[in-house]
Design a protein around this motif. Structure first.
Motif, PDB file in Angstrom:
ATOM      1  N   ALA A  13      14.657  15.754   7.359  1.00 18.10           N
ATOM      2  CA  ALA A  13      15.004  14.384   7.741  1.00 18.10           C
ATOM      3  C   ALA A  13      13.801  13.458   7.574  1.00 18.10           C
ATOM      4  O   ALA A  13      13.934  12.329   7.081  1.00 18.10           O
ATOM      5  N   PHE A  14      12.619  13.923   7.961  1.00 15.94           N
ATOM      6  CA  PHE A  14      11.396  13.128   7.821  1.00 15.94           C
ATOM      7  C   PHE A  14      11.106  12.838   6.351  1.00 15.94           C
ATOM      8  O   PHE A  14      10.816  11.697   5.975  1.00 15.94           O
ATOM      9  N   ILE A  15      11.189  13.865   5.517  1.00 12.15           N
ATOM     10  CA  ILE A  15      10.913  13.690   4.088  1.00 12.15           C
ATOM     11  C   ILE A  15      11.926  12.737   3.466  1.00 12.15           C
ATOM     12  O   ILE A  15      11.569  11.822   2.722  1.00 12.15           O
ATOM     13  N   LYS A  16      13.214  12.946   3.781  1.00 20.64           N
ATOM     14  CA  LYS A  16      14.267  12.109   3.220  1.00 20.64           C
ATOM     15  C   LYS A  16      14.088  10.638   3.596  1.00 20.64           C
ATOM     16  O   LYS A  16      14.335   9.739   2.805  1.00 20.64           O
ATOM     17  N   LYS A  17      13.630  10.400   4.800  1.00 20.68           N
ATOM     18  CA  LYS A  17      13.439   9.035   5.283  1.00 20.68           C
ATOM     19  C   LYS A  17      12.205   8.369   4.680  1.00 20.68           C
ATOM     20  O   LYS A  17      12.189   7.171   4.410  1.00 20.68           O
ATOM     21  N   ASN A  18      11.136   9.142   4.469  1.00 18.05           N
ATOM     22  CA  ASN A  18       9.846   8.565   4.101  1.00 18.05           C
ATOM     23  C   ASN A  18       9.408   8.751   2.657  1.00 18.05           C
ATOM     24  O   ASN A  18       8.556   8.002   2.183  1.00 18.05           O
ATOM     25  N   PHE A  19       9.939   9.741   1.972  1.00 19.79           N
ATOM     26  CA  PHE A  19       9.471  10.045   0.617  1.00 19.79           C
ATOM     27  C   PHE A  19      10.653  10.240  -0.309  1.00 19.79           C
ATOM     28  O   PHE A  19      11.375  11.219  -0.203  1.00 19.79           O
ATOM     29  N   LYS A  20      10.860   9.315  -1.229  1.00 19.09           N
ATOM     30  CA  LYS A  20      11.954   9.431  -2.199  1.00 19.09           C
ATOM     31  C   LYS A  20      11.463   9.909  -3.558  1.00 19.09           C
ATOM     32  O   LYS A  20      12.204  10.542  -4.296  1.00 19.09           O
ATOM     33  N   TYR A  21      10.194   9.569  -3.895  1.00 15.51           N
ATOM     34  CA  TYR A  21       9.662   9.892  -5.211  1.00 15.51           C
ATOM     35  C   TYR A  21       8.225  10.397  -5.103  1.00 15.51           C
ATOM     36  O   TYR A  21       7.449   9.922  -4.284  1.00 15.51           O
ATOM     37  N   LEU A  22       7.903  11.328  -5.983  1.00 22.01           N
ATOM     38  CA  LEU A  22       6.536  11.814  -6.153  1.00 22.01           C
ATOM     39  C   LEU A  22       6.086  11.368  -7.536  1.00 22.01           C
ATOM     40  O   LEU A  22       6.818  11.554  -8.514  1.00 22.01           O
ATOM     41  N   VAL A  23       4.903  10.767  -7.619  1.00 24.04           N
ATOM     42  CA  VAL A  23       4.358  10.331  -8.903  1.00 24.04           C
ATOM     43  C   VAL A  23       3.018  11.014  -9.119  1.00 24.04           C
ATOM     44  O   VAL A  23       2.131  10.948  -8.265  1.00 24.04           O
TER      45      VAL A  23
END
Length: 77
Positions: A13-23
């Motif tokens: 849930a934390f990742i889904k809320k705060n991180f959508k993409y890695l560059v």
């Protein structure tokens, strides 16, 4: 106050809320972003270009026109 993540569901849930993409940058560093607009402002590749390249895939490689830098973009969860 920061709370500690104690379960897998809380982590997801934390990742889904705060991180959508890695560059991944040309210098091998990496950053997380919440939106394509944020990525655009940071690397100079238009968000619509990134969106088209991602399409149904979970990652793509984009090259900034101004700098010719190569970036790898991965859509998370």
């Amino acid at each position: 106050m920061n709370t500690i993540i104690k379960t897998e569901l809380q982590m997801l849930a934390f990742i889904k809320k705060n991180f959508k993409y890695l560059v991944v940058y040309p210098d091998k560093s990496y950053h997380y972003f919440k939106s394509l607009r944020e990525i655009k402002n940071n690397i100079g590749v238009d968000s619509s270009t990134i969106s088209k390249k991602l399409g149904n895939k979970d990652s793509c490689i984009c090259i900034a026109k101004d700098t010719n830098y190569v970036f790898w973009i991965k859509k998370l969860i």
